[in-house]
Scaffold this motif. Structure first.
Motif, short mmCIF file in Angstrom:
data_model
loop_
_atom_site.label_atom_id
_atom_site.label_comp_id
_atom_site.label_asym_id
_atom_site.label_seq_id
_atom_site.Cartn_x
_atom_site.Cartn_y
_atom_site.Cartn_z
N LEU A 124 -65.61 5.19 32.39
CA LEU A 124 -66.25 4.19 31.53
C LEU A 124 -66.14 2.79 32.14
CD1 LEU A 124 -65.37 5.06 27.82
CD2 LEU A 124 -67.58 5.20 28.97
N CYS A 125 -67.11 1.94 31.82
CA CYS A 125 -67.13 0.55 32.30
C CYS A 125 -65.90 -0.19 31.77
CB CYS A 125 -68.40 -0.12 31.81
SG CYS A 125 -68.40 -1.90 31.98
N GLN A 126 -65.21 -0.88 32.67
CA GLN A 126 -63.98 -1.58 32.29
C GLN A 126 -64.25 -2.78 31.38
OE1 GLN A 126 -62.88 -1.71 36.53
NE2 GLN A 126 -60.80 -1.83 35.78
N GLU A 127 -65.47 -3.28 31.47
CA GLU A 127 -65.79 -4.49 30.74
C GLU A 127 -66.12 -4.18 29.27
OE1 GLU A 127 -65.32 -6.95 32.82
OE2 GLU A 127 -65.97 -8.68 31.66
N CYS A 128 -67.11 -3.30 29.05
CA CYS A 128 -67.56 -3.04 27.68
C CYS A 128 -66.94 -1.76 27.11
CB CYS A 128 -69.09 -2.93 27.64
SG CYS A 128 -69.75 -1.62 28.66
N LEU A 183 -67.85 -1.07 36.82
CA LEU A 183 -68.70 -1.66 35.78
C LEU A 183 -69.97 -0.86 35.57
CD1 LEU A 183 -68.56 -5.37 36.98
CD2 LEU A 183 -67.22 -4.35 35.14
N CYS A 184 -70.53 -1.01 34.35
CA CYS A 184 -71.86 -0.47 34.12
C CYS A 184 -72.89 -1.47 34.64
CB CYS A 184 -72.08 -0.22 32.63
SG CYS A 184 -72.28 -1.71 31.67
N GLU A 185 -74.13 -1.03 34.68
CA GLU A 185 -75.20 -1.87 35.24
C GLU A 185 -75.29 -3.23 34.54
OE1 GLU A 185 -78.67 -1.81 37.95
OE2 GLU A 185 -77.73 0.06 37.31
#
Ligand SMILES: [Zn+2]
Ligand SMILES: [Zn+2]
Lengths: 187, 350
Positions: free
Chosen positions: A2-6, A28-30
């Motif tokens: 999973l994206c670390q940010e969101c 990260l995700c896009e």
């Protein structure tokens, strides 16, 4: 992954980071990566004031944690409390420093090592600061002389220090008078 | 409303000491006004008052006569992003400021940010290693302003700022360095790690995702209280000089052993910059770095510093969109980038 940010989207972009010589990975995700695409050339400290503050709280440097957080003493000018400062990491106005001086002191010491400004002074404050800096220097010398048992020199220094301090007190009293007079005129 | 054009600041066009390794030197001094809440706690009316006070303190003053007065509200998101990429404003001023403004001298060496995290941020950016000169430039503006405005200054704690990390001198000094040889010889982490031990901050070209890309690293002071401006600037300069020496040694060692490989790398980089049709930011910045090293080592004489600096800035996403005059998707940016790079190369080789 999973994206670390969101923590919602699949991480499709993997960046190896190099912070202060330490390697770490960023996944990260896009859409979060696109936000990172906005370059920031800031040279501001990346320093988490929040973390430092809470670690100082936990170490008991501010006494009892709950009492400190419940302390409702406010800056007289902007009404910020010290607990609020701890949350946002920003002071509200120039009067916050004298208002919270005892609590800010250890924090400033942790951040900077030093605790007294030794740099540039605006022209308007120069005379006063020079006197105060001289006073500090004389006090250091006095201590040294006392330690070396040079009592005659120490006595001279003590008299000079007293003289300057009296001078400062007199000037303070004068400016207070002026302030009162000005207030009187305005009303 | 006048649209912002992409132009080159003097730090990109001019040259300075140690320019083969140090790209630019920057300083900024944070200042606040007495009797006004700091911007984070201030209402819209209060930030407007501060803006007007500072504006009238500079109007008609000799030191500010040719400055442009630019309100953040008058700019599009893209224009603001381009100003960030040229190091003229901070991300905070671009995004979050109320009544944020920039006072900018035409050569773009010096500027004032108004209503950033502090009421006033006086900045200077110069090519090469010129920290003393940058502080002197910023200090001159500060001298004019302090006679016109009542600064928040405490006899013991110095210039008072919103964030305790800036209290004291309010001075942040930084140097952008190109360190390809230390990266190639894997020595970089050792040196940069050591810098953080002596109270300096190091980060890569990126701000938040701080990976070192394009072999660019930024070094700046952490401490603002207890050291004078001169000490801050001299300490940083002397540490930077040591890093320069290490980089030079590493470059010489590489040149002795791998001259042909380095030459090949630089020429390939130029080839890709000239002919590629799709190019991401990281890739572009790496080619520019390879080309710069080839130029610095005298292996490729067809390019110059000015071109390299121009490329370094124009490949950035905000500047690309500014030139295209529209928002671009990531793919569109990667298509636009080689076009703009080619234009700059064509101008140079014409
Ligand atoms: Zn995400
Ligand atoms: Zn306050």
């Amino acid at each position: 992954m999973l994206c670390q940010e969101c923590r919602r989207h699949e991480a499709t972009i993997h960046i190896v980071k190099n912070v202060n010589g330490k390697q770490s990975e960023l996944n990260l995700c896009e859409s979060c990566a696109r936000k990172k695409d906005e370059l920031d050339f800031s040279f501001e400290p990346q320093f988490s004031l929040h973390k430092l503050f809470s670690s100082m709280l936990n170490q008991g440097l501010y006494g009892n944690r709950e009492e400190m957080l419940a302390d409702e003493k406010k800056c007289p000018s902007c009404s910020l409390t010290f607990a609020q400062f701890g949350q946002v990491g920003r002071l509200g106005c120039s009067d916050c420093v004298p208002a919270f001086e005892d609590k800010l002191k250890p924090l400033l010491k942790r951040i900077h090592g030093g605790s007294v400004h030794t740099g540039k002074v605006p022209e308007k404050a120069r005379e006063r600061v020079n006197i105060l800096r001289e006073l500090d220097q004389l006090k250091d010398e006095l201590q040294e002389k006392v330690q070396n048992e040079e009592f005659e020199k120490a006595a001279q220094l003590r008299d000079r220090i007293r003289e300057i301090e009296q001078d400062i007190n007199r000037k303070n009293a004068e400016t207070e008078d002026v302030d009162h007079n000005q207030e009187g005129e305005e009303h | 409303m006048k649209q912002l054009e992409f132009n080159l600041s003097r730090w990109m066009v001019g040259s300075g000491p140690e320019n083969d390794i140090v790209i630019s030197s920057r300083v900024r001094a944070a200042r606040n006004l007495q009797n006004h809440p700091f911007p984070c706690l201030a209402s819209g009316d209060e930030t407007e008052q501060v803006l007007n006070k500072i504006k009238s303190a500079t109007e008609g003053k000799a030191g500010f006569s040719d400055f442009q007065y630019l309100l953040m509200d008058q700019f599009s998101e893209i224009e603001r992003q381009a100003l960030v990429e040229k190091h003229l404003i901070s991300l905070f001023l671009a995004r979050d400021a109320k009544h944020g403004a920039l006072l900018l001298r035409p050569d773009e060496d010096v500027s004032l940010m108004i209503n950033e995290e502090d009421h006033l941020r006086i900045q200077a950016i110069l090519p090469g290693l010129q920290l003393e000169e940058a502080w002197s430039e910023a200090g001159k503006l500060d001298d004019i302003l302090e006679s016109e405005l009542e600064y928040a200054f405490d006899e013991k704690y110095g210039y008072l700022t919103a964030c305790p990390t800036n209290i004291g001198t309010g001075l942040r000094a930084s140097v952008m360095m190109h360190l390809p040889a230390l990266v190639m010889t894997s020595q970089i982490n050792r040196y940069l790690g050591a810098l953080s031990q002596v109270g300096l901050m190091v980060r890569g070209l990126y701000g938040e995702g701080t990976e070192i890309i394009g072999n660019l690293a930024q070094v700046s002071n952490q401490v603002t209280l207890g050291q004078s401006e001169e000490e801050i600037v001299t300490n940083l300069s002397s540490v930077v000089c040591q890093v320069i020496e290490q980089e030079q040694n590493a470059r010489q060692a590489l040149l002795d052993k791998k001259r042909d490989e380095l030459s090949d790398k630089a020429w390939r980089a130029l080839g890709l910059l000239k002919h590629a049709r799709i190019m991401g930011f990281q890739e572009a910045i790496q080619h520019i770095s390879d080309l710069r090293l080839g130029h610095d080592l005298g292996l490729i004489k067809e390019v110059d510093q000015r071109l390299l600096n121009e490329l370094l800035v124009l490949v950035r996403p905000g500047c690309l969109q500014l030139m295209a005059r529209k928002k671009l998707s990531n793919r569109e940016k990667n298509l636009e980038r080689p076009v703009r790079v080619r234009e700059a190369l064509d101008r140079h080789f014409a």
